[in-house]
Design a protein around this motif. Sequence first.
Motif, mmCIF file in Angstrom:
data_model
loop_
_atom_site.group_PDB
_atom_site.id
_atom_site.type_symbol
_atom_site.label_atom_id
_atom_site.label_comp_id
_atom_site.label_asym_id
_atom_site.label_seq_id
_atom_site.Cartn_x
_atom_site.Cartn_y
_atom_site.Cartn_z
ATOM 1 N N ARG A 132 -3.201 37.235 40.102
ATOM 2 C CA ARG A 132 -4.402 37.220 39.278
ATOM 3 C C ARG A 132 -5.581 36.634 40.030
ATOM 4 O O ARG A 132 -5.419 35.882 40.989
ATOM 5 C CB ARG A 132 -4.136 36.411 38.015
ATOM 6 C CG ARG A 132 -2.991 36.950 37.185
ATOM 7 C CD ARG A 132 -3.379 38.168 36.441
ATOM 8 N NE ARG A 132 -2.329 38.748 35.635
ATOM 9 C CZ ARG A 132 -2.469 39.859 34.930
ATOM 10 N NH1 ARG A 132 -3.601 40.499 34.943
ATOM 11 N NH2 ARG A 132 -1.470 40.327 34.225
ATOM 12 N N SER A 133 -6.761 36.964 39.552
ATOM 13 C CA SER A 133 -7.982 36.451 40.156
ATOM 14 C C SER A 133 -7.943 34.941 40.233
ATOM 15 O O SER A 133 -7.568 34.268 39.292
ATOM 16 C CB SER A 133 -9.176 36.881 39.300
ATOM 17 O OG SER A 133 -10.342 36.283 39.784
ATOM 18 N N ARG B 150 -13.047 40.551 35.483
ATOM 19 C CA ARG B 150 -12.586 39.628 36.510
ATOM 20 C C ARG B 150 -12.297 38.244 35.919
ATOM 21 O O ARG B 150 -11.295 37.600 36.235
ATOM 22 C CB ARG B 150 -13.605 39.495 37.637
ATOM 23 C CG ARG B 150 -13.025 38.704 38.810
ATOM 24 C CD ARG B 150 -14.091 38.117 39.661
ATOM 25 N NE ARG B 150 -14.700 39.104 40.522
ATOM 26 C CZ ARG B 150 -15.367 38.788 41.631
ATOM 27 N NH1 ARG B 150 -15.486 37.534 41.999
ATOM 28 N NH2 ARG B 150 -15.925 39.724 42.355
ATOM 29 N N ASP B 153 -9.084 38.299 34.102
ATOM 30 C CA ASP B 153 -7.961 38.259 35.027
ATOM 31 C C ASP B 153 -7.655 36.816 35.414
ATOM 32 O O ASP B 153 -6.505 36.392 35.470
ATOM 33 C CB ASP B 153 -8.299 39.086 36.277
ATOM 34 C CG ASP B 153 -7.068 39.456 37.079
ATOM 35 O OD1 ASP B 153 -7.118 39.429 38.317
ATOM 36 O OD2 ASP B 153 -6.037 39.760 36.446
ATOM 37 N N ARG B 154 -8.702 36.037 35.645
ATOM 38 C CA ARG B 154 -8.535 34.624 35.989
ATOM 39 C C ARG B 154 -7.842 33.873 34.869
ATOM 40 O O ARG B 154 -6.923 33.090 35.069
ATOM 41 C CB ARG B 154 -9.913 34.035 36.268
ATOM 42 C CG ARG B 154 -9.944 32.619 36.737
ATOM 43 C CD ARG B 154 -9.746 32.528 38.235
ATOM 44 N NE ARG B 154 -10.123 31.215 38.714
ATOM 45 C CZ ARG B 154 -9.260 30.217 38.946
ATOM 46 N NH1 ARG B 154 -7.995 30.387 38.699
ATOM 47 N NH2 ARG B 154 -9.690 29.060 39.411
ATOM 48 N N ILE B 156 -5.937 35.115 32.573
ATOM 49 C CA ILE B 156 -4.535 35.528 32.443
ATOM 50 C C ILE B 156 -3.685 34.758 33.445
ATOM 51 O O ILE B 156 -2.575 34.304 33.139
ATOM 52 C CB ILE B 156 -4.395 37.057 32.656
ATOM 53 C CG1 ILE B 156 -5.038 37.808 31.498
ATOM 54 C CG2 ILE B 156 -2.938 37.455 32.768
ATOM 55 C CD1 ILE B 156 -5.098 39.304 31.696
ATOM 56 N N GLY B 157 -4.208 34.570 34.661
ATOM 57 C CA GLY B 157 -3.497 33.771 35.655
ATOM 58 C C GLY B 157 -3.253 32.360 35.150
ATOM 59 O O GLY B 157 -2.182 31.783 35.354
ATOM 60 N N SER B 161 0.194 29.892 34.099
ATOM 61 C CA SER B 161 0.539 28.718 34.894
ATOM 62 C C SER B 161 0.213 27.391 34.235
ATOM 63 O O SER B 161 0.903 26.416 34.451
ATOM 64 C CB SER B 161 -0.155 28.782 36.255
ATOM 65 O OG SER B 161 -1.541 28.936 36.074
ATOM 66 N N GLU B 199 -5.825 48.964 33.798
ATOM 67 C CA GLU B 199 -5.247 49.059 35.141
ATOM 68 C C GLU B 199 -5.484 47.774 35.918
ATOM 69 O O GLU B 199 -4.606 47.289 36.639
ATOM 70 C CB GLU B 199 -5.870 50.252 35.871
ATOM 71 C CG GLU B 199 -5.029 50.735 37.046
ATOM 72 C CD GLU B 199 -5.735 50.557 38.378
ATOM 73 O OE1 GLU B 199 -6.917 50.935 38.470
ATOM 74 O OE2 GLU B 199 -5.113 50.031 39.309
ATOM 75 N N ILE B 200 -6.652 47.191 35.727
ATOM 76 C CA ILE B 200 -6.950 45.959 36.447
ATOM 77 C C ILE B 200 -6.190 44.783 35.850
ATOM 78 O O ILE B 200 -5.670 43.937 36.565
ATOM 79 C CB ILE B 200 -8.472 45.670 36.421
ATOM 80 C CG1 ILE B 200 -9.224 46.787 37.145
ATOM 81 C CG2 ILE B 200 -8.765 44.336 37.069
ATOM 82 C CD1 ILE B 200 -10.723 46.679 37.014
ATOM 83 N N LEU B 201 -6.112 44.741 34.518
ATOM 84 C CA LEU B 201 -5.529 43.559 33.896
ATOM 85 C C LEU B 201 -4.024 43.644 33.690
ATOM 86 O O LEU B 201 -3.371 42.624 33.511
ATOM 87 C CB LEU B 201 -6.227 43.282 32.550
ATOM 88 C CG LEU B 201 -7.703 42.917 32.678
ATOM 89 C CD1 LEU B 201 -8.324 42.717 31.306
ATOM 90 C CD2 LEU B 201 -7.871 41.641 33.488
ATOM 91 N N ALA B 202 -3.469 44.847 33.678
ATOM 92 C CA ALA B 202 -2.010 45.022 33.570
ATOM 93 C C ALA B 202 -1.420 44.212 32.423
ATOM 94 O O ALA B 202 -0.470 43.468 32.593
ATOM 95 C CB ALA B 202 -1.324 44.645 34.891
ATOM 96 N N THR B 203 -2.022 44.327 31.256
ATOM 97 C CA THR B 203 -1.567 43.593 30.075
ATOM 98 C C THR B 203 -1.706 44.546 28.890
ATOM 99 O O THR B 203 -2.641 45.354 28.870
ATOM 100 C CB THR B 203 -2.459 42.346 29.865
ATOM 101 O OG1 THR B 203 -2.433 41.563 31.053
ATOM 102 C CG2 THR B 203 -1.978 41.495 28.711
#
Lengths: 230, 271
Positions: A132-133, B150, B153-154, B156-157, B161, B199-203
């Motif tokens: 991920r970003s 973007r 996406d951050r 989601i990361g 975690s 496609e970018i986020l894959a969720t």
Amino acid sequence: MDAIAEPVSQPVRLRGRSYLAFVLTPVVPIIEWLKDLDDTLARSPGFFVGKPVVLDLSAVELSRSAITHLIVSLEKKNIRILGIEGVDVSLLTSTMPPALSGGRACAVAAAEPEKAEVRAPVASLMLDTPVRSGQSVVFPEGDVTVLGSVGSGAEIVAGGSIHVYGTLRGRAMAGVNGNPSARIFCQKIEAELLAIDGYYQTAEELDASLRNRPAQAWLDGGVMRITPLI
Amino acid sequence: MAKVLVVTSGKGGVGKTTSTAAIGAALAQIGQKVVVVDFDVGLRNLDLVMGAERRVVFDLINVVQGVAKLSQALIRDKRLENLWLLPASQTRDKDALTEEGVGRIIAELKQTFDWVICDSPAGIERGAMLSMRYADEAVIVTNPEVSSVRDSDRIIGMLDSKTVRAENGERVEKHILVSRYDAGRAARGEMLSIDDVLEILATPLLGIIPESQDILRASNVGCPVILNSPASAATRAYMDATRRLLGETVTMAVPSERKGLINKLLGRRAA
């Protein structure tokens, strides 16, 4: 209430069994022999630990006190004596290991000291989720494989090659420990920055015809080449 | 078993508070007992969108600090009896939140409510981190444009975690809610298409909320959009999204470009 049965006394059963033991045979001068033993132990420490050792004193003439002294010095080296052979029984006291006789020579399996299990270093990192970003994957030991895409703003730093089974949108830096043969592979190239062994190229310099195609980046001399993957 | 849902995005202004109010109201309408919690300390908005700004006495920070009890801070919605609000403080800022305090409040809320919906602030600092920390599920609100995607996406990361669930080896169930979708602009290539976003986020996709003027009208009068404009396309989209959240399979309706009759006849594009 049950009658308490009288325990029937039985004679203790004695059985015979044979074991394989290592035999240490000291030779004169004993001091030298002990030094040699030290050298052996230095190369493979703990070799005798837990192993049955028999002391063969047939090659030396030792007095009782000398035998005691020898046993003590061997114990200091973590060698415990199971029995003593080749010596007059009258020289042994009750505190010493018992006398043995009738030992037969036999082959000892190659006395390789047990090496501590060395696990082969893992040379490849496998990630089965997208990167991920903002995430940073650093693996200087070898290759990195990503089963998914690498997001914009993410970075992968590998000592070996980088394989992305998805779209590479972030930064990929391969061969970071001076490995110019490392490569970067991806199914779709939209990378922000590619670097191999320090040579880098930003997205600006990426050829438009390469976009959205499987590609690989590799070093040709000091120049980074990015070519489509068939 | 109570579920903690965090509505987050990373980027600001994409529709987190609007969606929290809409989804919360939709769940309450169906019969679930819902509390919506505003984690945007210092810049609170959920109370405005819910129309409760004149009834705030105690807030989240007061409860975290032990100054007030949870029952004193909770505000019941006037329109839906199953819907409650825990507002944020306007005079303090996010540093006043503590992990232990938030954990305690969420645990207490889980005992009385079916859904605890946390309205996350924008960004990735303390307020956003604490709002997602105890989440079981997450709705990531995304506008179909590059900076929002973007940032999502951050986030989601971070959901994978920095949450208690992730630290225990479990997963936070994530859904994408695309909001402010303008079909015309997507068709002209001015906005990312839904496929690009996914496609970018894959969720998995939870729903597509079209750009709608009803949403601004609703927040102006302090009412969740699904109650204020029940016939609007945005309301239908929110109701579908809520049903998907509850596990129902609902066909995804991609909002289409709306053309007035005259324009259709004359072949003109809507302004």
